[in-house]
Design a protein around this motif. Sequence first.
Motif, PDB file in Angstrom:
ATOM      1  N   MET A   1       0.849  -1.170   0.000  1.00 48.05           N
ATOM      2  CA  MET A   1       0.000   0.000   0.000  1.00 48.05           C
ATOM      3  C   MET A   1       0.899   1.240   0.000  1.00 48.05           C
ATOM      4  SD  MET A   1      -2.658   1.113   3.073  1.00 48.05           S
ATOM      5  CE  MET A   1      -2.715  -0.572   3.533  1.00 48.05           C
ATOM      6  N   LEU A   2       0.512   2.202  -0.809  1.00 48.49           N
ATOM      7  CA  LEU A   2       1.208   3.473  -0.910  1.00 48.49           C
ATOM      8  C   LEU A   2       0.265   4.561  -0.419  1.00 48.49           C
ATOM      9  CD1 LEU A   2       3.491   5.359  -2.102  1.00 48.49           C
ATOM     10  CD2 LEU A   2       2.097   5.375  -4.189  1.00 48.49           C
ATOM     11  N   ILE A   3       0.792   5.475   0.389  1.00 49.39           N
ATOM     12  CA  ILE A   3       0.006   6.636   0.813  1.00 49.39           C
ATOM     13  C   ILE A   3       0.665   7.855   0.199  1.00 49.39           C
ATOM     14  CG2 ILE A   3      -0.789   8.026   2.750  1.00 49.39           C
ATOM     15  CD1 ILE A   3      -0.823   5.418   4.392  1.00 49.39           C
ATOM     16  N   ARG A   4      -0.153   8.651  -0.485  1.00 48.36           N
ATOM     17  CA  ARG A   4       0.355   9.827  -1.182  1.00 48.36           C
ATOM     18  C   ARG A   4      -0.652  10.959  -1.068  1.00 48.36           C
ATOM     19  NH1 ARG A   4      -2.877  10.235  -5.461  1.00 48.36           N
ATOM     20  NH2 ARG A   4      -3.585   8.391  -6.583  1.00 48.36           N
ATOM     21  N   ARG A  50      -4.113  19.214   4.242  1.00 47.78           N
ATOM     22  CA  ARG A  50      -3.647  18.224   3.262  1.00 47.78           C
ATOM     23  C   ARG A  50      -4.645  17.086   3.201  1.00 47.78           C
ATOM     24  NH1 ARG A  50       2.064  17.827   2.549  1.00 47.78           N
ATOM     25  NH2 ARG A  50       3.233  19.327   3.768  1.00 47.78           N
ATOM     26  N   THR A  51      -4.712  16.446   2.059  1.00 46.58           N
ATOM     27  CA  THR A  51      -5.537  15.251   1.905  1.00 46.58           C
ATOM     28  C   THR A  51      -4.672  14.163   1.293  1.00 46.58           C
ATOM     29  OG1 THR A  51      -7.487  16.631   1.555  1.00 46.58           O
ATOM     30  CG2 THR A  51      -7.679  14.321   0.923  1.00 46.58           C
ATOM     31  N   PHE A  52      -4.858  12.946   1.782  1.00 45.99           N
ATOM     32  CA  PHE A  52      -4.062  11.804   1.333  1.00 45.99           C
ATOM     33  C   PHE A  52      -4.983  10.693   0.854  1.00 45.99           C
ATOM     34  CE2 PHE A  52      -1.917  13.896   4.843  1.00 45.99           C
ATOM     35  CZ  PHE A  52      -0.708  14.229   4.258  1.00 45.99           C
ATOM     36  N   VAL A  53      -4.429   9.823   0.023  1.00 45.83           N
ATOM     37  CA  VAL A  53      -5.106   8.580  -0.346  1.00 45.83           C
ATOM     38  C   VAL A  53      -4.151   7.428  -0.111  1.00 45.83           C
ATOM     39  CG1 VAL A  53      -6.778   9.508  -2.000  1.00 45.83           C
ATOM     40  CG2 VAL A  53      -4.487   8.891  -2.785  1.00 45.83           C
ATOM     41  N   ALA A  54      -4.725   6.305   0.291  1.00 44.82           N
ATOM     42  CA  ALA A  54      -3.994   5.041   0.354  1.00 44.82           C
ATOM     43  C   ALA A  54      -4.408   4.266  -0.890  1.00 44.82           C
ATOM     44  CB  ALA A  54      -4.364   4.264   1.610  1.00 44.82           C
ATOM     45  N   VAL A  55      -3.440   3.822  -1.652  1.00 46.31           N
ATOM     46  CA  VAL A  55      -3.728   3.095  -2.891  1.00 46.31           C
ATOM     47  C   VAL A  55      -2.989   1.762  -2.884  1.00 46.31           C
ATOM     48  CG1 VAL A  55      -4.156   5.201  -4.233  1.00 46.31           C
ATOM     49  CG2 VAL A  55      -1.859   4.235  -4.183  1.00 46.31           C
ATOM     50  N   ASP A  56      -3.561   0.784  -3.590  1.00 43.32           N
ATOM     51  CA  ASP A  56      -2.874  -0.498  -3.714  1.00 43.32           C
ATOM     52  C   ASP A  56      -1.958  -0.459  -4.934  1.00 43.32           C
ATOM     53  OD1 ASP A  56      -4.473  -0.946  -5.961  1.00 43.32           O
ATOM     54  OD2 ASP A  56      -5.702  -2.477  -5.000  1.00 43.32           O
ATOM     55  N   GLU A  57      -1.330  -1.590  -5.223  1.00 42.51           N
ATOM     56  CA  GLU A  57      -0.360  -1.646  -6.319  1.00 42.51           C
ATOM     57  C   GLU A  57      -0.966  -1.334  -7.675  1.00 42.51           C
ATOM     58  OE1 GLU A  57      -2.182  -5.456  -5.309  1.00 42.51           O
ATOM     59  OE2 GLU A  57      -0.861  -4.189  -4.128  1.00 42.51           O
ATOM     60  N   ASP A  58      -2.301  -1.494  -7.814  1.00 39.76           N
ATOM     61  CA  ASP A  58      -2.983  -1.170  -9.067  1.00 39.76           C
ATOM     62  C   ASP A  58      -3.401   0.286  -9.143  1.00 39.76           C
ATOM     63  OD1 ASP A  58      -2.835  -3.887  -9.531  1.00 39.76           O
ATOM     64  OD2 ASP A  58      -4.923  -4.266  -9.012  1.00 39.76           O
ATOM     65  N   GLY A  59      -3.210   1.037  -8.049  1.00 37.71           N
ATOM     66  CA  GLY A  59      -3.646   2.420  -8.004  1.00 37.71           C
ATOM     67  C   GLY A  59      -5.064   2.599  -7.498  1.00 37.71           C
ATOM     68  N   ASP A  86     -12.699   2.800   2.301  1.00 33.74           N
ATOM     69  CA  ASP A  86     -13.709   2.129   1.483  1.00 33.74           C
ATOM     70  C   ASP A  86     -14.066   0.814   2.175  1.00 33.74           C
ATOM     71  OD1 ASP A  86     -15.082   0.589  -0.461  1.00 33.74           O
ATOM     72  OD2 ASP A  86     -13.953   1.520  -2.092  1.00 33.74           O
ATOM     73  N   PRO A  87     -15.332   0.619   2.537  1.00 31.66           N
ATOM     74  CA  PRO A  87     -15.719  -0.613   3.249  1.00 31.66           C
ATOM     75  C   PRO A  87     -15.316  -1.899   2.527  1.00 31.66           C
ATOM     76  CG  PRO A  87     -17.525   0.944   3.266  1.00 31.66           C
ATOM     77  CD  PRO A  87     -16.469   1.524   2.355  1.00 31.66           C
ATOM     78  N   ARG A  88     -15.169  -1.842   1.222  1.00 35.73           N
ATOM     79  CA  ARG A  88     -14.732  -3.039   0.477  1.00 35.73           C
ATOM     80  C   ARG A  88     -13.295  -3.412   0.807  1.00 35.73           C
ATOM     81  NH1 ARG A  88     -15.885  -0.964  -5.398  1.00 35.73           N
ATOM     82  NH2 ARG A  88     -14.833   0.758  -4.381  1.00 35.73           N
ATOM     83  N   HIS A  89     -12.564  -2.497   1.437  1.00 39.66           N
ATOM     84  CA  HIS A  89     -11.155  -2.749   1.765  1.00 39.66           C
ATOM     85  C   HIS A  89     -10.896  -2.702   3.270  1.00 39.66           C
ATOM     86  CE1 HIS A  89     -10.347  -2.620  -2.483  1.00 39.66           C
ATOM     87  NE2 HIS A  89     -10.968  -1.468  -2.546  1.00 39.66           N
ATOM     88  N   SER A  90     -11.950  -2.754   4.056  1.00 38.41           N
ATOM     89  CA  SER A  90     -11.782  -2.722   5.502  1.00 38.41           C
ATOM     90  C   SER A  90     -11.129  -4.016   5.974  1.00 38.41           C
ATOM     91  CB  SER A  90     -13.149  -2.457   6.127  1.00 38.41           C
ATOM     92  OG  SER A  90     -13.567  -3.437   6.939  1.00 38.41           O
ATOM     93  N   ALA A  97      -2.607   2.417   8.645  1.00 36.91           N
ATOM     94  CA  ALA A  97      -1.542   3.011   7.826  1.00 36.91           C
ATOM     95  C   ALA A  97      -1.792   4.506   7.612  1.00 36.91           C
ATOM     96  CB  ALA A  97      -1.445   2.287   6.487  1.00 36.91           C
ATOM     97  N   LEU A  98      -3.040   4.879   7.365  1.00 37.50           N
ATOM     98  CA  LEU A  98      -3.359   6.296   7.191  1.00 37.50           C
ATOM     99  C   LEU A  98      -3.100   7.083   8.474  1.00 37.50           C
ATOM    100  CD1 LEU A  98      -6.582   6.062   5.018  1.00 37.50           C
ATOM    101  CD2 LEU A  98      -4.472   7.259   4.365  1.00 37.50           C
ATOM    102  N   CYS A  99      -3.473   6.533   9.609  1.00 38.66           N
ATOM    103  CA  CYS A  99      -3.252   7.223  10.876  1.00 38.66           C
ATOM    104  C   CYS A  99      -1.766   7.423  11.128  1.00 38.66           C
ATOM    105  CB  CYS A  99      -3.903   6.470  12.028  1.00 38.66           C
ATOM    106  SG  CYS A  99      -3.813   7.377  13.596  1.00 38.66           S
ATOM    107  N   ALA A 100      -0.963   6.397  10.931  1.00 43.02           N
ATOM    108  CA  ALA A 100       0.481   6.520  11.126  1.00 43.02           C
ATOM    109  C   ALA A 100       1.052   7.597  10.205  1.00 43.02           C
ATOM    110  CB  ALA A 100       1.169   5.175  10.879  1.00 43.02           C
TER     111      ALA A 100
END
Length: 162
Positions: A1-4, A50-59, A86-90, A97-100
């Motif tokens: 997971m990437l956070i950007r 600031r706003t961030f997103v956590a994305v998987d390897e597919d984006g 997203d509840p589909r990824h809970s 990861a976002l909190c950290a």
Amino acid sequence: MLIREATPEDWPAIWPFLHDIVAAGDTFTWDRDISEDRARAMWLKEAPGRTFVAVDEDGTVLGTAEIHPNQAGPGSHVANAGFMVDPRHSGRGVARALCAHVLDQARTDGYRAMQFNAVVETNHRAVALWRSFGFEVLTTVPEAFDHAEKGLVGLHVMYRKL
């Protein structure tokens, strides 16, 4: 997971789950029928926010977080933040990861503490997660949240030094 950092191009992926979470009326204090334009203006922060997103390897966007000063002027050294997964990824560690990431970014940005103004007391998963990061409940405002299923429940004010 990437956070950007989030970009305006991420909004079409954020809006569907943000809308569903807000409309459910069990964890977030926004108007349940918020318009997309209003939600975008509130979530995609301008500096110093600031706003961030956590994305998987597919984006694929898995979740999002935002950070901003809790107050203006003399109170701007304390950060506030919001999180939505997203509840589909809970259950995949996205919120953790976002909190950290947000806590690290808050320190980097010069904040001295973080305060959550309105954590719904019945949102046990979030309360447990924030406590695991060292947040403490300073107070609970009784019956401050009209939960869609449980009626009036309390809102925690949670805090931690950075």
